[in-house]
Design a protein around this motif. Sequence first.
Motif, PDB file in Angstrom:
ATOM      1  N   TRP A 140      12.112  -3.475   1.215  1.00  0.00           N
ATOM      2  CA  TRP A 140      10.959  -2.634   0.849  1.00  0.00           C
ATOM      3  C   TRP A 140      11.397  -1.126   1.036  1.00  0.00           C
ATOM      4  CZ3 TRP A 140       6.224  -4.401   3.958  1.00  0.00           C
ATOM      5  CH2 TRP A 140       5.674  -5.598   3.446  1.00  0.00           C
ATOM      6  N   TRP A 142       3.823  -0.058   7.025  1.00  0.00           N
ATOM      7  CA  TRP A 142       3.555  -1.345   7.623  1.00  0.00           C
ATOM      8  C   TRP A 142       3.505  -1.222   9.274  1.00  0.00           C
ATOM      9  CZ3 TRP A 142       6.980  -4.569  10.566  1.00  0.00           C
ATOM     10  CH2 TRP A 142       6.646  -5.869  10.616  1.00  0.00           C
ATOM     11  N   ALA A 188       5.015 -11.101   7.657  1.00  0.00           N
ATOM     12  CA  ALA A 188       6.476 -10.305   7.218  1.00  0.00           C
ATOM     13  C   ALA A 188       7.553 -11.597   7.470  1.00  0.00           C
ATOM     14  CB  ALA A 188       6.988  -9.160   8.219  1.00  0.00           C
ATOM     15  N   ASP A 196      12.540 -10.284  -4.014  1.00  0.00           N
ATOM     16  CA  ASP A 196      12.700  -8.917  -3.206  1.00  0.00           C
ATOM     17  C   ASP A 196      11.391  -8.131  -2.780  1.00  0.00           C
ATOM     18  OD1 ASP A 196      15.312  -9.053  -3.661  1.00  0.00           O
ATOM     19  OD2 ASP A 196      15.347  -7.775  -5.436  1.00  0.00           O
ATOM     20  N   SER A 197      10.382  -8.601  -3.641  1.00  0.00           N
ATOM     21  CA  SER A 197       8.961  -7.826  -3.077  1.00  0.00           C
ATOM     22  C   SER A 197       8.319  -8.506  -1.948  1.00  0.00           C
ATOM     23  CB  SER A 197       7.983  -8.073  -4.376  1.00  0.00           C
ATOM     24  OG  SER A 197       7.524  -9.420  -4.440  1.00  0.00           O
ATOM     25  N   ASN A 212       7.119   2.019   2.438  1.00  0.00           N
ATOM     26  CA  ASN A 212       6.129   0.883   2.610  1.00  0.00           C
ATOM     27  C   ASN A 212       6.564   0.640   4.268  1.00  0.00           C
ATOM     28  OD1 ASN A 212       6.438   1.603  -0.099  1.00  0.00           O
ATOM     29  ND2 ASN A 212       5.896  -0.482  -0.719  1.00  0.00           N
ATOM     30  N   ILE A 213       7.764   0.447   4.467  1.00  0.00           N
ATOM     31  CA  ILE A 213       7.987  -0.012   5.758  1.00  0.00           C
ATOM     32  C   ILE A 213       7.541   0.895   6.942  1.00  0.00           C
ATOM     33  CG2 ILE A 213       9.867  -0.366   7.663  1.00  0.00           C
ATOM     34  CD1 ILE A 213      11.723  -1.124   5.327  1.00  0.00           C
ATOM     35  N   ASP A 266      10.162  -9.559   0.697  1.00  0.00           N
ATOM     36  CA  ASP A 266      11.294  -9.349   1.654  1.00  0.00           C
ATOM     37  C   ASP A 266      11.183  -7.911   2.404  1.00  0.00           C
ATOM     38  OD1 ASP A 266      13.684  -9.379   3.224  1.00  0.00           O
ATOM     39  OD2 ASP A 266      14.700 -10.408   1.905  1.00  0.00           O
ATOM     40  N   ILE A 267      10.554  -7.941   3.672  1.00  0.00           N
ATOM     41  CA  ILE A 267      10.398  -6.478   4.218  1.00  0.00           C
ATOM     42  C   ILE A 267      11.586  -5.833   4.298  1.00  0.00           C
ATOM     43  CG2 ILE A 267      10.415  -7.250   6.328  1.00  0.00           C
ATOM     44  CD1 ILE A 267       8.397  -5.165   7.080  1.00  0.00           C
TER      45      ILE A 267
END
Length: 80
Positions: free
Chosen positions: A60, A68, A10, A53-54, A64-65, A56-57
């Motif tokens: 998100w 994760w 990340a 952008d894809s 998705n976060i 960079d958490i």
Amino acid sequence: MLRTGNLNTAIKGVRKAQQIRELIAEVEARLSGLGQQTAEFDRWKAWASSLADSIDIRLWPIDNIQEWLMEFASTNDKRD
């Protein structure tokens, strides 16, 4: 090492995204200064921005976060 690996990935994604955005800005400034901004640049900029952008958490979607973050909760090893 799963949690540490995920965290490092990340962090690398955030850094790489920033580098991509800096490159976009530098190329755009150069082309704009020369009056050379083109449709090709606009397509490249859109692609590069989407890539940044894809990875960079921070950008998100919340789902998705949360997914994760669940990976961190799924292990009992507090050392990792």
